[in-house]
Design a protein around this motif. Sequence first.
Motif, PDB file in Angstrom:
ATOM      1  N   VAL A   1       0.851  -1.182   0.000  1.00 53.58           N
ATOM      2  CA  VAL A   1       0.000   0.000   0.000  1.00 53.58           C
ATOM      3  C   VAL A   1       0.888   1.233   0.000  1.00 53.58           C
ATOM      4  CG1 VAL A   1      -1.886   1.158   1.228  1.00 53.58           C
ATOM      5  CG2 VAL A   1      -1.712  -1.327   1.287  1.00 53.58           C
ATOM      6  N   ASP A   2       0.389   2.345  -0.569  1.00 57.50           N
ATOM      7  CA  ASP A   2       1.170   3.573  -0.661  1.00 57.50           C
ATOM      8  C   ASP A   2       1.790   4.000   0.660  1.00 57.50           C
ATOM      9  OD1 ASP A   2       0.742   3.766  -3.360  1.00 57.50           O
ATOM     10  OD2 ASP A   2      -0.900   5.196  -3.196  1.00 57.50           O
ATOM     11  N   ASN A   3       1.147   3.677   1.780  1.00 57.77           N
ATOM     12  CA  ASN A   3       1.674   4.087   3.075  1.00 57.77           C
ATOM     13  C   ASN A   3       2.686   3.087   3.653  1.00 57.77           C
ATOM     14  OD1 ASN A   3       0.116   1.988   3.981  1.00 57.77           O
ATOM     15  ND2 ASN A   3      -1.554   3.289   4.664  1.00 57.77           N
ATOM     16  N   GLY A   4       3.053   2.059   2.890  1.00 55.01           N
ATOM     17  CA  GLY A   4       4.089   1.131   3.317  1.00 55.01           C
ATOM     18  C   GLY A   4       3.591  -0.193   3.870  1.00 55.01           C
ATOM     19  N   ILE A   5       2.297  -0.343   4.103  1.00 57.93           N
ATOM     20  CA  ILE A   5       1.754  -1.608   4.614  1.00 57.93           C
ATOM     21  C   ILE A   5       1.888  -2.671   3.525  1.00 57.93           C
ATOM     22  CG2 ILE A   5      -0.338  -2.790   5.401  1.00 57.93           C
ATOM     23  CD1 ILE A   5      -1.233  -0.075   6.569  1.00 57.93           C
ATOM     24  N   ARG A   6       2.370  -3.852   3.916  1.00 56.98           N
ATOM     25  CA  ARG A   6       2.571  -4.947   2.960  1.00 56.98           C
ATOM     26  C   ARG A   6       1.689  -6.136   3.319  1.00 56.98           C
ATOM     27  NH1 ARG A   6       7.545  -4.419   0.061  1.00 56.98           N
ATOM     28  NH2 ARG A   6       8.678  -2.587   0.774  1.00 56.98           N
ATOM     29  N   MET A   7       1.173  -6.784   2.266  1.00 56.48           N
ATOM     30  CA  MET A   7       0.328  -7.969   2.429  1.00 56.48           C
ATOM     31  C   MET A   7       0.668  -8.938   1.307  1.00 56.48           C
ATOM     32  SD  MET A   7      -3.137  -5.722   2.792  1.00 56.48           S
ATOM     33  CE  MET A   7      -2.537  -4.491   1.659  1.00 56.48           C
ATOM     34  N   SER A   8       0.391 -10.202   1.514  1.00 61.39           N
ATOM     35  CA  SER A   8       0.561 -11.181   0.441  1.00 61.39           C
ATOM     36  C   SER A   8      -0.556 -12.204   0.546  1.00 61.39           C
ATOM     37  CB  SER A   8       1.923 -11.862   0.522  1.00 61.39           C
ATOM     38  OG  SER A   8       2.027 -12.593   1.719  1.00 61.39           O
ATOM     39  N   GLY A   9      -0.828 -12.841  -0.582  1.00 61.46           N
ATOM     40  CA  GLY A   9      -1.889 -13.833  -0.573  1.00 61.46           C
ATOM     41  C   GLY A   9      -2.039 -14.510  -1.912  1.00 61.46           C
ATOM     42  N   ILE A  10      -3.206 -15.120  -2.078  1.00 59.29           N
ATOM     43  CA  ILE A  10      -3.493 -15.881  -3.286  1.00 59.29           C
ATOM     44  C   ILE A  10      -4.814 -15.375  -3.878  1.00 59.29           C
ATOM     45  CG2 ILE A  10      -4.686 -17.729  -2.042  1.00 59.29           C
ATOM     46  CD1 ILE A  10      -3.248 -19.653  -4.043  1.00 59.29           C
ATOM     47  N   VAL A  11      -4.874 -15.324  -5.205  1.00 55.46           N
ATOM     48  CA  VAL A  11      -6.082 -14.865  -5.893  1.00 55.46           C
ATOM     49  C   VAL A  11      -7.123 -15.979  -5.834  1.00 55.46           C
ATOM     50  CG1 VAL A  11      -7.042 -14.087  -8.090  1.00 55.46           C
ATOM     51  CG2 VAL A  11      -4.738 -13.364  -7.421  1.00 55.46           C
ATOM     52  N   MET A  12      -8.275 -15.670  -5.224  1.00 51.88           N
ATOM     53  CA  MET A  12      -9.347 -16.644  -5.080  1.00 51.88           C
ATOM     54  C   MET A  12     -10.369 -16.546  -6.207  1.00 51.88           C
ATOM     55  SD  MET A  12      -8.248 -18.252  -2.574  1.00 51.88           S
ATOM     56  CE  MET A  12      -9.586 -19.405  -2.369  1.00 51.88           C
ATOM     57  N   TRP A  13     -10.480 -15.360  -6.812  1.00 48.43           N
ATOM     58  CA  TRP A  13     -11.372 -15.158  -7.956  1.00 48.43           C
ATOM     59  C   TRP A  13     -10.871 -13.969  -8.760  1.00 48.43           C
ATOM     60  CZ3 TRP A  13     -13.604 -10.428  -8.387  1.00 48.43           C
ATOM     61  CH2 TRP A  13     -13.750  -9.671  -7.223  1.00 48.43           C
ATOM     62  N   ASP A  14     -11.201 -13.962 -10.031  1.00 46.55           N
ATOM     63  CA  ASP A  14     -10.862 -12.829 -10.889  1.00 46.55           C
ATOM     64  C   ASP A  14     -11.993 -12.621 -11.884  1.00 46.55           C
ATOM     65  OD1 ASP A  14      -9.622 -13.909 -13.815  1.00 46.55           O
ATOM     66  OD2 ASP A  14      -9.592 -15.357 -12.175  1.00 46.55           O
ATOM     67  N   ALA A  15     -12.263 -11.355 -12.174  1.00 42.32           N
ATOM     68  CA  ALA A  15     -13.313 -10.996 -13.126  1.00 42.32           C
ATOM     69  C   ALA A  15     -12.885  -9.705 -13.811  1.00 42.32           C
ATOM     70  CB  ALA A  15     -14.652 -10.816 -12.418  1.00 42.32           C
ATOM     71  N   ASP A  16     -12.469  -9.829 -15.052  1.00 45.07           N
ATOM     72  CA  ASP A  16     -11.985  -8.688 -15.828  1.00 45.07           C
ATOM     73  C   ASP A  16     -10.888  -7.968 -15.066  1.00 45.07           C
ATOM     74  OD1 ASP A  16     -13.656  -9.218 -18.006  1.00 45.07           O
ATOM     75  OD2 ASP A  16     -15.321  -8.198 -17.027  1.00 45.07           O
ATOM     76  N   LYS A  17     -11.168  -6.735 -14.648  1.00 46.80           N
ATOM     77  CA  LYS A  17     -10.118  -5.949 -13.994  1.00 46.80           C
ATOM     78  C   LYS A  17     -10.188  -5.994 -12.469  1.00 46.80           C
ATOM     79  CE  LYS A  17     -12.673  -1.643 -14.536  1.00 46.80           C
ATOM     80  NZ  LYS A  17     -12.585  -0.269 -14.971  1.00 46.80           N
ATOM     81  N   TYR A  18     -10.942  -6.944 -11.904  1.00 47.65           N
ATOM     82  CA  TYR A  18     -11.052  -7.100 -10.456  1.00 47.65           C
ATOM     83  C   TYR A  18     -10.500  -8.452 -10.038  1.00 47.65           C
ATOM     84  CZ  TYR A  18     -14.213  -3.148 -10.779  1.00 47.65           C
ATOM     85  OH  TYR A  18     -14.740  -1.915 -11.029  1.00 47.65           O
ATOM     86  N   ALA A  19      -9.973  -8.506  -8.810  1.00 49.21           N
ATOM     87  CA  ALA A  19      -9.487  -9.774  -8.267  1.00 49.21           C
ATOM     88  C   ALA A  19      -9.715  -9.783  -6.763  1.00 49.21           C
ATOM     89  CB  ALA A  19      -8.010  -9.970  -8.571  1.00 49.21           C
ATOM     90  N   GLY A  20     -10.112 -10.941  -6.254  1.00 46.83           N
ATOM     91  CA  GLY A  20     -10.279 -11.136  -4.816  1.00 46.83           C
ATOM     92  C   GLY A  20      -9.100 -11.915  -4.283  1.00 46.83           C
ATOM     93  N   ILE A  21      -8.481 -11.393  -3.248  1.00 46.78           N
ATOM     94  CA  ILE A  21      -7.257 -11.995  -2.707  1.00 46.78           C
ATOM     95  C   ILE A  21      -7.479 -12.419  -1.265  1.00 46.78           C
ATOM     96  CG2 ILE A  21      -4.822 -11.552  -2.150  1.00 46.78           C
ATOM     97  CD1 ILE A  21      -4.991  -9.386  -4.438  1.00 46.78           C
ATOM     98  N   ARG A  22      -7.115 -13.660  -0.951  1.00 47.86           N
ATOM     99  CA  ARG A  22      -7.128 -14.143   0.431  1.00 47.86           C
ATOM    100  C   ARG A  22      -5.714 -14.001   0.971  1.00 47.86           C
ATOM    101  NH1 ARG A  22      -8.394 -20.130   1.050  1.00 47.86           N
ATOM    102  NH2 ARG A  22      -6.205 -20.243   0.517  1.00 47.86           N
ATOM    103  N   PHE A  23      -5.586 -13.294   2.096  1.00 49.17           N
ATOM    104  CA  PHE A  23      -4.266 -13.046   2.674  1.00 49.17           C
ATOM    105  C   PHE A  23      -3.672 -14.313   3.279  1.00 49.17           C
ATOM    106  CE2 PHE A  23      -6.013  -8.591   3.618  1.00 49.17           C
ATOM    107  CZ  PHE A  23      -5.591  -8.104   2.386  1.00 49.17           C
ATOM    108  N   ASP A  24      -2.343 -14.398   3.227  1.00 47.92           N
ATOM    109  CA  ASP A  24      -1.631 -15.506   3.865  1.00 47.92           C
ATOM    110  C   ASP A  24      -1.785 -15.432   5.382  1.00 47.92           C
ATOM    111  OD1 ASP A  24      -0.717 -16.442   1.398  1.00 47.92           O
ATOM    112  OD2 ASP A  24       1.103 -15.232   1.505  1.00 47.92           O
ATOM    113  N   GLU A  25      -1.712 -14.215   5.918  1.00 53.13           N
ATOM    114  CA  GLU A  25      -1.873 -13.989   7.354  1.00 53.13           C
ATOM    115  C   GLU A  25      -2.915 -12.899   7.547  1.00 53.13           C
ATOM    116  OE1 GLU A  25       1.774 -13.207   9.397  1.00 53.13           O
ATOM    117  OE2 GLU A  25       2.854 -14.714   8.239  1.00 53.13           O
TER     118      GLU A  25
END
Length: 130
Positions: free
Chosen positions: A60-84
Amino acid sequence: MKTLTLIKRRHERISSDYGVDCRSAGRTFRAVLSDVSVGGCMIEMPSRRLSMMDRVSLKVDNGIRMSGIVMWDADKYAGIRFDECLHEAVVNFLGFSTKNLLPGRIGPSDRFGRPLPRLRERNRPTAFVI
């Protein structure tokens, strides 16, 4: 005919409007954090860049970091489930706020920077005195 399967979310999602740097399979691109929860988020990309089961890192622009896996995608949108899971305070911080307005903006705007219309005086809620 395509059938949609609705999945009940485990966590409440909060609208957001932060810019994020995304990295997946050696590619980097910009996106907008559309909503966020303790366990995941939805991003809006300029074009389809992610597919189901892709691993993705977000900053994120303020420096917060996240990681995960894409659970769904639709055109220009994606839903991500975080690892933690994120802490609730982080989720609230990333939620939409007038504090996140673009520099020089005086009033609230949508995620594209367009100013939201002012409410007319008669539409504003009135205070009740008891």
